[in-house]
Motif scaffolding. Structure first.
Motif, PDB file in Angstrom:
ATOM      1  N   SER A  94       0.816  -1.213   0.000  1.00  0.00           N
ATOM      2  CA  SER A  94       0.000   0.000   0.000  1.00  0.00           C
ATOM      3  C   SER A  94       0.858   1.275   0.000  1.00  0.00           C
ATOM      4  O   SER A  94       0.405   2.312  -0.468  1.00  0.00           O
ATOM      5  CB  SER A  94      -0.959  -0.017   1.184  1.00  0.00           C
ATOM      6  OG  SER A  94      -0.305  -0.454   2.341  1.00  0.00           O
ATOM      7  N   LEU A 121       1.122   2.142  -3.521  1.00  0.00           N
ATOM      8  CA  LEU A 121      -0.102   2.789  -3.979  1.00  0.00           C
ATOM      9  C   LEU A 121      -0.110   4.258  -3.564  1.00  0.00           C
ATOM     10  O   LEU A 121      -0.538   5.124  -4.315  1.00  0.00           O
ATOM     11  CB  LEU A 121      -1.330   2.089  -3.381  1.00  0.00           C
ATOM     12  CG  LEU A 121      -1.689   0.707  -3.913  1.00  0.00           C
ATOM     13  CD1 LEU A 121      -2.879   0.157  -3.142  1.00  0.00           C
ATOM     14  CD2 LEU A 121      -2.016   0.760  -5.388  1.00  0.00           C
ATOM     15  N   ARG A 178      -1.667  -9.332 -10.051  1.00  0.00           N
ATOM     16  CA  ARG A 178      -1.584  -9.118  -8.604  1.00  0.00           C
ATOM     17  C   ARG A 178      -1.577  -7.632  -8.275  1.00  0.00           C
ATOM     18  O   ARG A 178      -2.244  -7.180  -7.350  1.00  0.00           O
ATOM     19  CB  ARG A 178      -0.328  -9.785  -8.037  1.00  0.00           C
ATOM     20  CG  ARG A 178      -0.245  -9.702  -6.524  1.00  0.00           C
ATOM     21  CD  ARG A 178       0.943 -10.470  -5.995  1.00  0.00           C
ATOM     22  NE  ARG A 178       0.732 -11.898  -5.893  1.00  0.00           N
ATOM     23  CZ  ARG A 178       0.040 -12.472  -4.920  1.00  0.00           C
ATOM     24  NH1 ARG A 178      -0.500 -11.747  -3.969  1.00  0.00           N
ATOM     25  NH2 ARG A 178      -0.093 -13.763  -4.879  1.00  0.00           N
ATOM     26  N   ARG A 190      -4.993  -6.056  -9.059  1.00  0.00           N
ATOM     27  CA  ARG A 190      -5.990  -6.332  -8.033  1.00  0.00           C
ATOM     28  C   ARG A 190      -5.951  -5.273  -6.930  1.00  0.00           C
ATOM     29  O   ARG A 190      -6.978  -4.830  -6.430  1.00  0.00           O
ATOM     30  CB  ARG A 190      -5.753  -7.728  -7.429  1.00  0.00           C
ATOM     31  CG  ARG A 190      -6.742  -8.095  -6.353  1.00  0.00           C
ATOM     32  CD  ARG A 190      -6.571  -9.493  -5.811  1.00  0.00           C
ATOM     33  NE  ARG A 190      -7.443  -9.687  -4.664  1.00  0.00           N
ATOM     34  CZ  ARG A 190      -7.089  -9.421  -3.408  1.00  0.00           C
ATOM     35  NH1 ARG A 190      -5.885  -8.983  -3.158  1.00  0.00           N
ATOM     36  NH2 ARG A 190      -7.944  -9.609  -2.414  1.00  0.00           N
ATOM     37  N   LEU A 191      -4.722  -4.857  -6.563  1.00  0.00           N
ATOM     38  CA  LEU A 191      -4.568  -3.821  -5.543  1.00  0.00           C
ATOM     39  C   LEU A 191      -5.277  -2.531  -5.955  1.00  0.00           C
ATOM     40  O   LEU A 191      -5.949  -1.897  -5.155  1.00  0.00           O
ATOM     41  CB  LEU A 191      -3.087  -3.505  -5.342  1.00  0.00           C
ATOM     42  CG  LEU A 191      -2.291  -4.369  -4.390  1.00  0.00           C
ATOM     43  CD1 LEU A 191      -0.846  -3.908  -4.389  1.00  0.00           C
ATOM     44  CD2 LEU A 191      -2.862  -4.247  -2.986  1.00  0.00           C
ATOM     45  N   GLU A 223      -7.723  -2.295  -8.031  1.00  0.00           N
ATOM     46  CA  GLU A 223      -9.162  -2.519  -8.100  1.00  0.00           C
ATOM     47  C   GLU A 223      -9.800  -2.503  -6.714  1.00  0.00           C
ATOM     48  O   GLU A 223     -10.816  -1.849  -6.497  1.00  0.00           O
ATOM     49  CB  GLU A 223      -9.455  -3.856  -8.793  1.00  0.00           C
ATOM     50  CG  GLU A 223      -9.296  -3.760 -10.305  1.00  0.00           C
ATOM     51  CD  GLU A 223      -9.256  -5.126 -10.990  1.00  0.00           C
ATOM     52  OE1 GLU A 223      -8.960  -5.155 -12.183  1.00  0.00           O
ATOM     53  OE2 GLU A 223      -9.506  -6.142 -10.308  1.00  0.00           O
ATOM     54  N   ILE A 224      -9.176  -3.213  -5.767  1.00  0.00           N
ATOM     55  CA  ILE A 224      -9.727  -3.252  -4.405  1.00  0.00           C
ATOM     56  C   ILE A 224      -9.844  -1.856  -3.825  1.00  0.00           C
ATOM     57  O   ILE A 224     -10.837  -1.495  -3.212  1.00  0.00           O
ATOM     58  CB  ILE A 224      -8.825  -4.113  -3.480  1.00  0.00           C
ATOM     59  CG1 ILE A 224      -8.990  -5.580  -3.810  1.00  0.00           C
ATOM     60  CG2 ILE A 224      -9.170  -3.870  -2.021  1.00  0.00           C
ATOM     61  CD1 ILE A 224      -8.087  -6.466  -3.000  1.00  0.00           C
ATOM     62  N   THR A 225      -8.805  -1.057  -4.030  1.00  0.00           N
ATOM     63  CA  THR A 225      -8.776   0.271  -3.427  1.00  0.00           C
ATOM     64  C   THR A 225      -9.616   1.277  -4.197  1.00  0.00           C
ATOM     65  O   THR A 225      -9.731   2.431  -3.778  1.00  0.00           O
ATOM     66  CB  THR A 225      -7.326   0.787  -3.359  1.00  0.00           C
ATOM     67  OG1 THR A 225      -6.736   0.607  -4.658  1.00  0.00           O
ATOM     68  CG2 THR A 225      -6.517   0.010  -2.346  1.00  0.00           C
TER      69      THR A 225
END
Lengths: 336, 109
Positions: free
Chosen positions: B57, B60, B85, B88-89, B91-93
């Motif tokens: 994170s 990010l 992978r 996905r980070l 997308e989730i956030t």
């Protein structure tokens, strides 16, 4: 005789001894002596100067050249002396900082201590372990007079003190708007506004917020970019992803958060976690979400609190007891 | 693990090829490379992420900072070639909705 004379005499005795016979024992005495000098904050150049004066007494006829070379050595050692003193002062500053962090960590513990509420027919398990002294993870329960339980679980990016300070801000924002508690979407929108104004541009917060109303056995929830949790359907004996759509807190001023709802039948579970759980790496690579589900399944016959503790213990073992990220896992289970 | 950064400039377009791991230890390095570029008005920065095998994170956070900087200075920022992978980070956030991410198949989302 003052300290300095005493030191001089002692050093002279040891050196004379060593010059006579180069024994291990005398070398050891020398080591002990130097330790004492360090304790007394004798600088490197003072140590050399002591050596030179003893030498001049023992050998009054040392050649001029050699004598001059000692002056040269002394000059060289002054630099080391500076470095040494700087090191000393940094060390004491570091000790001071460490004790301040210790106090801050204790304060955080007190501030964020989230007691698990006691709710009839709801089995609650929660665990949160910081990777360092201060945690960037956070969970918080609130129980109202109707036995509705709200639960927030959040992760501040970054670790350590800045993350911890940010957590305190979240807690107070949430405490200051109790009337919103029933609307997960509104809670997140409000927090987003506060965080957006106050956070360093590289920082953001992910959060999952849910509310369980035992009168209608419903769980209402919304997420701000948080790692999805799971929903366990006891009748089907299946885990599903508890998906939410929503941007992390602190990035964009105008963000709205969709609210979702699930009805919990007997033994159904809501599982919430922080990405420390799925981002953790074992020696064989990443821990996949399936493995977390498998671990929960393995302990599903236990109470919610026992499940979270067992899962944590196993993951800790997989990572060889070195947590890289804060770890938080919360489980709610409707009892029959 | 280390972070490798290779920069190519074509007039007002900058390409950053990133490789390795972006975490709390390497993030400052990425930030130092990225922020001067997004701070230039009218410039375009493309970040190639296909060789990034891990990002946490904090990584990010660097892109969030870069996004804010590009909005503030009127430059553009685009990420491309991320592995599933890493994707996905984003997308989730929900960051994939606010940051311009080019699909592996080509074309922006």
């Amino acid at each position: 005789m003052d300290d300095r004379d005493l030191q001089y005499q002692k050093y002279k005795a040891i050196l004379e001894n060593y010059l006579e016979e180069q024994s291990e024992q005398t070398l050891y005495k020398g080591q002990q002596f130097s330790r004492k000098m360090i304790e007394q904050k004798i600088s490197p150049e003072e140590a050399v100067s002591l050596h030179v004066s003893v030498l001049e007494e023992l050998f009054p006829d040392i050649p001029e050249q050699l004598k001059n070379s000692y002056d040269f050595l002394l000059e060289m050692m002054i630099g080391y002396g500076f470095a040494y003193r700087e090191h000393q002062s940094l060390r004491s500053r570091q000790q001071q900082l460490e004790s301040e962090i210790e106090i801050a960590a204790n304060m955080q513990q007190t501030l964020l201590a989230g007691d698990k509420p006691e709710v009839p027919n709801l089995d609650i398990g929660a665990i949160s372990k910081p990777a360092q002294k201060m945690s960037g993870d956070y969970y918080h329960f609130v129980q109202d007079e109707n036995d509705c339980v709200s639960v927030a679980i959040a992760d501040v990016i970054g670790k350590g003190i800045p993350a911890a300070l940010c957590m305190s801000m979240i807690k107070y924002t949430m405490d200051s708007a109790p009337e919103q508690r029933m609307q997960p979407g509104a809670v997140l929108e409000n927090l987003n506004r506060v965080v957006e104004q106050n956070v360093d541009p590289n920082m953001f917060i992910t959060m999952f917020y849910g509310l369980y109303d035992p009168r209608v056995h419903s769980f209402y929830y919304a997420g701000a970019g948080h790692e999805p949790g799971f929903f366990y359907d006891a009748e089907k004996d299946e885990f599903e992803e508890l998906f939410t759509r929503g941007l992390v807190l602190g990035v964009s001023k105008k963000t709205s958060y969709q609210e979702y709802q699930r009805v919990l039948n007997g033994n159904d579970m809501v599982i919430m976690l922080s990405d420390g759980v799925t981002e953790c790496r074992s020696t064989n690579g990443f821990i996949e979400r399936d493995e977390i589900v498998a671990l929960i399944r393995k302990y599903i016959h236990l109470s919610a609190q026992e499940i979270v503790e067992e899962v944590y213990r196993e993951l800790e073992r997989l990572q060889e007891f070195e947590l890289r990220d804060d770890f938080t896992l919360v489980i709610l289970r409707r009892e029959v | 693990m280390n972070l490798q950064i290779k920069q190519e400039d074509h007039e007002n377009t900058h390409h950053l090829h990133i490789g390795g791991e972006i975490d709390a230890y390497t993030a400052p390095q990425l930030r130092e490379a990225l922020l001067p570029l997004t701070g230039k008005e009218g410039h375009e920065t493309l970040v190639h992420l296909s060789d990034v095998n891990y990002m946490d994170s904090t990584g990010l956070g660097v892109f969030v900072g870069a996004l804010k900087s590009s909005k503030e200075h009127g430059s553009s920022l685009k990420l491309t070639g991320m592995t599933s992978r890493v994707q996905r980070l984003f997308e989730i956030t929900g960051l994939d909705e606010v940051i311009d991410i080019e699909d592996v198949k080509g074309g922006s989302k």
